[in-house]
Every structure is written in C-alpha cells, then in structure tokens.
Scaffold this active site. Structure first.
Site, short mmCIF file in Angstrom:
data_model
loop_
_atom_site.label_atom_id
_atom_site.label_comp_id
_atom_site.label_asym_id
_atom_site.label_seq_id
_atom_site.Cartn_x
_atom_site.Cartn_y
_atom_site.Cartn_z
N ASP A 154 2.74 34.72 43.39
CA ASP A 154 1.10 34.62 42.62
C ASP A 154 0.46 36.24 42.95
O ASP A 154 -0.46 36.58 42.71
CB ASP A 154 0.42 33.90 42.82
CG ASP A 154 -0.13 32.33 42.12
OD1 ASP A 154 0.77 32.43 41.24
OD2 ASP A 154 0.31 31.27 43.04
N HIS A 178 3.71 29.15 51.03
CA HIS A 178 3.89 28.84 50.99
C HIS A 178 4.94 27.78 51.45
O HIS A 178 5.60 27.54 52.60
CB HIS A 178 5.22 29.26 50.07
CG HIS A 178 5.99 28.72 48.57
ND1 HIS A 178 6.24 27.31 48.57
CD2 HIS A 178 4.83 28.91 47.79
CE1 HIS A 178 6.92 26.44 47.87
NE2 HIS A 178 6.03 27.26 47.07
#
Ligand code: CMC
Length: 439
Positions: free
Chosen positions: A373, A315
């Site tokens: 996710d 991320h």
C-alpha cells in the site's frame, strides 16, 4: 486435515499437562512448502485445554492450495507461480482463472473464461436504484459493501452453495460485477451518469472506462494506464488467509451465500490496518506536508503514546520485504514517467520517508518494510483515481481471491463451521441481585 496433507515423516508433538498425568501425541503435517503444522484437533478432548493465539500469529486456520507466502524470503506465489512473473507476463483475467482453477488456462479455456466473465458484467437494472438510497458523500466502501450484499436479493438462481454450477456462476458474477458496482459508487459520489460496461474492452480497460468516461465525450483508452491498472489488480488478487479472506471463509463456513460472504470481506478490508492503508498513506503524506517535517513525524511514530503508525509500513507475514511493494514502486516510476510527471512531491516524500525509516533502528529491529500500500496510492493518484476509491480498487482485485478461497472451502470435505473458543477472564457464575440490593 484432508488426505492431501502428508504426515511429516510420521512426526508427532507430545504435549503433557504439568500437574496432571495426562499427555497426548499430536500429529504433525507437512504442506508442499512452508512450516509443518501441528494438528491440535484432539488437544481439548485429550487434555481439556484450548490453544491461545489472539491475532492467529501461529495458527493455520485451513488447508489451502491457492497462495503461498514466505515472509522471510519475500516470496509470494499464486498456485506456485511467482508474483513477479505473473505481474510481468500475465494479465488479471488469466490470473483469475489460475486462482480459481489451479492451472494456467489453455488458449481455449482462457477465451471461454474471458467471455464468461464479460457476459456477467452488467448488473440487474433495478440495482441502479439501490445507489439512490445513499448520501452522495458516502464513502464508496460503504456503498459497495451494501450493494454487493444486495446482489443476493437479485440473483436467486445461484444461491444454492451445494450446487457446483451455481457456485461457479456466483463466482463469475462477483468477479464480473464488482468493477461495475465500484465504478458506479464513484460516479454516484460525483453526480455523473453511470456508464454501462463495455464488453469489447479488457477487464482493466473497462473498469477505467466506467470510472472515467462520460456519455457526452468519446473515451480513449490509455494503454499505459490500463496496463498499470491491470498490474495493480494482479498484485492484489489474493494473499492467503489475511483478515478479509478469513472473514469470507468464516462467513462462508456457516453456509451463507457468496454475495453475503464477499460483502463481509469488503467490510473487513476497509480497516486502515488492512486494505484501508492505501488511502491512509496518502492522507499521512498530505498531513506530513513537506520533507522537513519527516523527522518530527518519525519521532511521533516511535512514541508509543501517540498511536501514530507509519501507514504502508509493516506486515504480519513479510519480515524482509513485500514483493508486491517492489513491483508497485517500479510501476509507480513507470507510470509517472509515461504520464510525463517529472516532479511528484508525494513520490519524493514517500521515497524520503522510506529512506529515513529503513535506516532507523526502530524500523530495522522490528523488521518493518514498505508494504503493497505504500506506493499504490501515488500511482492511483497519478492515474486520476480519487483517494476514497483506493480501497475500493483493492476490493475489486481481491474479489477473485475471496471467491476462490470460498469455493475451495466449500469443496473441502473436512470443512465445518468456524467456531473459535476463548480464554474467559470475566466474572464466574453469580446470582442476580434485584436493583434495590445492589451497590
Ligand atoms: N508504524 C510504526 N510501528 C509499527 C508499524 C507501523 N506501520 N507496524 C508495526 N509497528 C510496530 C508495532 O507497534 C510493534 O512494536 P512493539 O513491538 O514495540 O510493540 C511492532 O512493530 C510489531 O508490530 P505488530 O503490531 O505486532 O504487527 P502486526 O503483525 O500485528 O501488524 C500491520 C501488522 C500491517 C497491521 C501493522 O504493521 C500496521 O498497522 N501497519 C500499518 C498499516 C498498513 O500499512 N497496513 C497494510 C498491510 S499490507 C496490505 C494488506 O494486507 O491489507
């Protein structure tokens, strides 16, 4: 910077340009939490230079009061409230109110908001025909991107972005209609009749109803699944200035209508580096096939020439853990247990992949952890949601974040059109040559 950002003890940054006698003092502003920011707006005027930050790793593109992330500590706050508390104690409609208006609602405000959103869940009947123009095998993200953009053609009465009432109605319409449009995109793809929204159901229940019910059969709500769906919506509702939200803001900065802006956000979300990752995770797990293939897959990921990424990992902001991933993993176990799924090979594979990756120097040194996710796809699959709908579901949840950020931007007096500059490295000025004289 508008008046709510405070000078950081009147700190400034002095920038001088080597080789010239020019320098400038740039003010430093403090937010309520998070790093200070240097206000570079007069840099070009004073020194004639731009800043260079491809990917915006060190750029605060706007001032916002909506969502805060501390990537090192794994903190995510909506309007100051930790995501863990909201996921456990609140629901999507209350969180939507919070994001839009800044405070948790009173019982009366909540009821009015709930009714307001519910009142707008139907879409213009003529919009149904819009779906017929798509191939049945179209990706539902393509369909919702088109249909949401087309809303501007149906709701002319709330396109004046300078009217606060119209802005609010447009926001309600977007939040209310996106589940209907998303569910219809799915129904269209499988050739089943569209189910009209039911206003006696909660937001998450109604979405599951429109996705799964058929006119020929009674539909029964499964409270465990609708609660899980609600939690997934809460976890995805906003995430400060990510790629799709920045897209919505940039489109909105031109004065474009909110339906067009959200359609732009949907397009940006679709990419596998962003919202498309949840779909990509399941495809990746399927491709790996069995746990024995994981070491070979990890070797491939670490090989720069392979261009293979471990989807659902990494991320831009979170460099410790993604708090949403933690809740998602717990929810995943809960949902599988409630559904009586004792053995889910995909979950076993995901956990093994996570274990191996988290003990591998490549991932450790780059601070790559599972993101939101990584586990969401496994829950959605267990709930019977088809893979192609995963990113659509993300879009349904994120719509409230997009409209809240869009509203905040329009209401910010310092707002101007977003217009970045560049470091130009192309040809300098040259004269046109007729084709006969080239080469
Ligand atoms: N697998 C393997 N290597 C990775 C991964 C990954 N998933 N993510 C980053 N890296 C490597 C990258 O190659 C780079 O290595 P090096 O320093 O040797 O060149 C290093 O880690 C830093 O990565 P980066 O590309 O500079 O990081 P970024 O901030 O630009 O990208 C990201 C962030 C999320 C796009 C990226 O981590 C990624 O592509 N992850 C997989 C896709 C994914 O799961 N996306 C969902 C994000 S969370 C939900 C959302 O916000 O939509």
């Amino acid at each position: 910077m508008s008046s709510s950002a405070t000078p950081a003890g009147k700190k400034t940054v002095t920038v001088s340009l080597e080789g010239s006698n020019r320098s400038t003092n740039l003010p430093v502003f403090s937010g309520s939490i998070g790093p200070d920011v240097v206000d570079i707006r007069k840099l070009y005027g004073d020194l004639g230079v731009f800043t260079f930050d491809p990917g915006y790793g060190a750029t605060a593109s706007c001032e916002s009061k909506i969502t805060y992330i501390d990537g090192d500590a794994g903190v995510l706050l909506y309007r100051g409230y930790p995501i863990e508390q909201l996921a456990e104690k609140s629901d999507f409609i209350e969180v939507s109110y919070l994001l839009m208006y800044g405070e948790l609602p009173t019982a009366e405000q909540l009821e009015t908001f709930r009714k307001g959103v519910t009142y707008h869940t139907m879409v213009h009947e003529q919009l149904r025909r819009f779906f017929d123009g798509f191939r049945r095998d179209a990706h539902p993200m393509a369909v919702i991107c088109g249909v949401v953009g087309a809303l501007a053609a149906f709701y002319h009465d709330n396109l004046d972005i300078n009217d606060p009432k119209q802005r609010e109605i447009a926001a309600y319409r977007l939040i209310a209609k996106i589940p209907t449009i998303a569910a219809w995109a799915y129904k269209y793809s499988i050739g089943q009749p569209f189910m009209y929204p039911r206003n006696d159901l909660s937001y998450a229940e109604n979405f599951l109803y429109m996705l799964n019910a058929v006119p020929a059969e009674p539909w029964k709500n499964n409270p465990i699944l609708s609660r899980a769906m609600d939690r997934i919506l809460v976890l995805h509702a906003d995430h400060e200035q990510n790629a799709s939200t920045s897209t919505v803001r940039l489109a909105g900065s031109t004065g474009a209508n909110p339906f067009a802006c959200v359609a732009a956000g949907i397009a940006a979300l679709w990419g596998p580096a962003h919202g498309g990752a949840n779909e990509a995770v399941l495809k990746m797990l399927a491709e790996i096939g069995t746990p024995e293939n994981i070491p070979q897959f990890i070797r491939e990921v670490k090989d720069k020439n392979s261009h293979t990424k471990l989807m659902g990992f990494g991320h831009r902001v979170y460099k410790n853990f993604d708090p949403r991933a933690k809740i998602m993993k717990e929810t995943c176990h809960e949902v599988l247990a409630e559904l009586g799924i004792k053995d889910e090979p995909l979950l076993d594979m995901a956990m093994e992949l996570e274990r191996i990756a988290l003990s591998d120097e490549y991932f450790i040194s780059r601070k790559l952890y599972p993101n939101v996710d990584f586990y969401s796809g496994i829950i959605l699959k267990a709930m019977g949601i088809p893979t192609s709908m995963f990113t659509v579901l993300f879009a349904v949840a994120r719509t409230v974040g997009w409209v809240s950020q869009w509203k905040e931007m329009i209401e910010d007096p310092s707002q101007r059109i977003g217009r970045p500059r560049q470091l130009y490295t192309g040809a300098s000025q040259r004269d046109y040559l007729p084709v006969a004289r080239r080469g």
